[in-house]
Design a protein around this motif. Sequence first.
Motif, mmCIF file in Angstrom:
data_model
loop_
_atom_site.group_PDB
_atom_site.id
_atom_site.type_symbol
_atom_site.label_atom_id
_atom_site.label_comp_id
_atom_site.label_asym_id
_atom_site.label_seq_id
_atom_site.Cartn_x
_atom_site.Cartn_y
_atom_site.Cartn_z
ATOM 1 N N UNK A 190 0.836 -1.205 0.000
ATOM 2 C CA UNK A 190 0.000 0.000 0.000
ATOM 3 C C UNK A 190 0.871 1.255 0.000
ATOM 4 N N UNK A 191 0.487 2.240 -0.802
ATOM 5 C CA UNK A 191 1.217 3.509 -0.872
ATOM 6 C C UNK A 191 0.520 4.565 -0.016
ATOM 7 N N UNK A 192 1.246 5.617 0.366
ATOM 8 C CA UNK A 192 0.594 6.710 1.098
ATOM 9 C C UNK A 192 -0.600 7.293 0.355
ATOM 10 N N UNK A 193 -0.484 7.455 -0.946
ATOM 11 C CA UNK A 193 -1.592 8.027 -1.720
ATOM 12 C C UNK A 193 -2.837 7.158 -1.617
ATOM 13 N N UNK A 194 -2.659 5.847 -1.660
ATOM 14 C CA UNK A 194 -3.802 4.943 -1.530
ATOM 15 C C UNK A 194 -4.405 5.023 -0.125
ATOM 16 N N UNK A 195 -3.557 5.107 0.868
ATOM 17 C CA UNK A 195 -4.026 5.139 2.250
ATOM 18 C C UNK A 195 -4.757 6.435 2.577
ATOM 19 N N UNK A 196 -4.418 7.505 1.876
ATOM 20 C CA UNK A 196 -5.055 8.799 2.140
ATOM 21 C C UNK A 196 -6.428 8.929 1.497
ATOM 22 N N UNK A 197 -6.766 7.995 0.611
ATOM 23 C CA UNK A 197 -8.031 8.078 -0.138
ATOM 24 C C UNK A 197 -9.148 7.391 0.633
ATOM 25 N N UNK A 198 -9.644 8.052 1.673
ATOM 26 C CA UNK A 198 -10.731 7.471 2.473
ATOM 27 C C UNK A 198 -12.013 7.467 1.653
ATOM 28 N N UNK A 202 -13.612 13.193 4.359
ATOM 29 C CA UNK A 202 -12.507 14.056 3.929
ATOM 30 C C UNK A 202 -11.783 14.513 5.179
ATOM 31 N N UNK A 203 -10.610 13.923 5.440
ATOM 32 C CA UNK A 203 -9.907 14.172 6.699
ATOM 33 C C UNK A 203 -8.456 14.561 6.425
ATOM 34 N N UNK A 204 -7.764 14.970 7.478
ATOM 35 C CA UNK A 204 -6.350 15.271 7.360
ATOM 36 C C UNK A 204 -5.526 14.010 7.150
ATOM 37 N N UNK A 205 -4.240 14.202 6.825
ATOM 38 C CA UNK A 205 -3.390 13.060 6.481
ATOM 39 C C UNK A 205 -3.239 12.063 7.619
ATOM 40 N N UNK A 206 -2.928 12.559 8.802
ATOM 41 C CA UNK A 206 -2.655 11.653 9.916
ATOM 42 C C UNK A 206 -3.887 10.821 10.251
ATOM 43 N N UNK A 207 -5.048 11.453 10.346
ATOM 44 C CA UNK A 207 -6.262 10.734 10.698
ATOM 45 C C UNK A 207 -6.651 9.762 9.583
ATOM 46 N N UNK A 208 -6.398 10.121 8.336
ATOM 47 C CA UNK A 208 -6.703 9.227 7.220
ATOM 48 C C UNK A 208 -5.875 7.949 7.300
#
Length: 387
Positions: A190-198, A202-208
């Motif tokens: 898993x990449x960061x970009x994939x993990x950020x796509x909740x 629509x949340x901040x990076x850390x919470x996502x």
Amino acid sequence: MKTLSLLGSTGSIGCNVLDIVRSFPDRYAISGLAAGKNIKKLREQVLEFKPELISVADEEGAEQLRRELPVPYRDRILFGTSGTEEVAALNSTTMTISAIVGAAGLLPTLAAIEAGKEIGLANKETLVMAGKLVMASCRRKGINLLPVDSEHSAIFQALEAGRPEDVAKIILTASGGPFREKSQQELQTVTPAQALAHPNWNMGKKISIDSATLMNKGLEVIEAKWLFDVSMDSIEVVVHPQSIVHSLVEFQDGSVVAQLGIPDMRIPIAYALSYPKRLPLRLESLKLSQCASLEFHEPDYERFPALSLAFAAIHKGGVMPAVLNAANEVAVAAFLEGKISFLDIAATVAKVMEKVHDGSEDSIDAILVADRLARKEAAALISENSL
């Protein structure tokens, strides 16, 4: 007129709070704003809401803001933890909204409580790290601590259907994040970009990222224990992919009361701001006929071990929840920087919890020491690539 000090004003929750204030200028005014390093957005907020006091993360940001704001604001700009604490405890403030992400929200929230401010809590780490101390301070000061997280707001609302002594179980719902159907092998890449796509929020990076690992739900379990004064045995987590049922309370007679709504953070924010009244928000109505089916599943603790780590931390007690949180913050930052894999986040937390565990939950100094040691240990593990 309720005056607000807003901590974390440029983040997702902060911007939603300001949207509510903007919609109800006859009911709310901003007395203080505290933010991190997004000086551009903070400058816009200051010019619109005209706060009495402002704080930013560091001196460099404060100097930049002084250059970019009109002269009358230049003596109102502070920085660092002490600056945020001053904004939190501002004399003219009646309610402080704690929406800073992470452990940085603990001391300013405590400062607001000690100053006798009503609290709107979106910073779950405050209760994760020091729940016993924080709730004792609220009782001593006789102030309300109102939940802003959608799940805890839902529980807060559902609890009003019965007496505290009749509660049998609190059920926290989790969307499951973007990877609930991925295999262990797929999670490894898993990449960061994939993990950020909740998929729902629509949340901040850390919470996502925390939502993707289910650590966010683990932190919310700990928060719920302290906020609602319940035992861990009476808290349950279920995965609910649609994010329509925000959480539930089961009473001893078998009745289960749920709070439903569209996934929009303005709803729980508005309820915290207006409690015990409700604001006439002009949002899309929930149409049950268009919801199709509502699914509920048991969490997969093997594929998402962060949730198990959170339960282990609160059962262990002491400073362990603070250790869990600190190690997770460091690991999430490392993942976003491409230094570790997605699965290494929970692995880092687990190893730090084995190494750092001493200290009393009755001492803020012990909690802060454990926080620092856990961060140091997590950084060393990541640097040495010894996960």
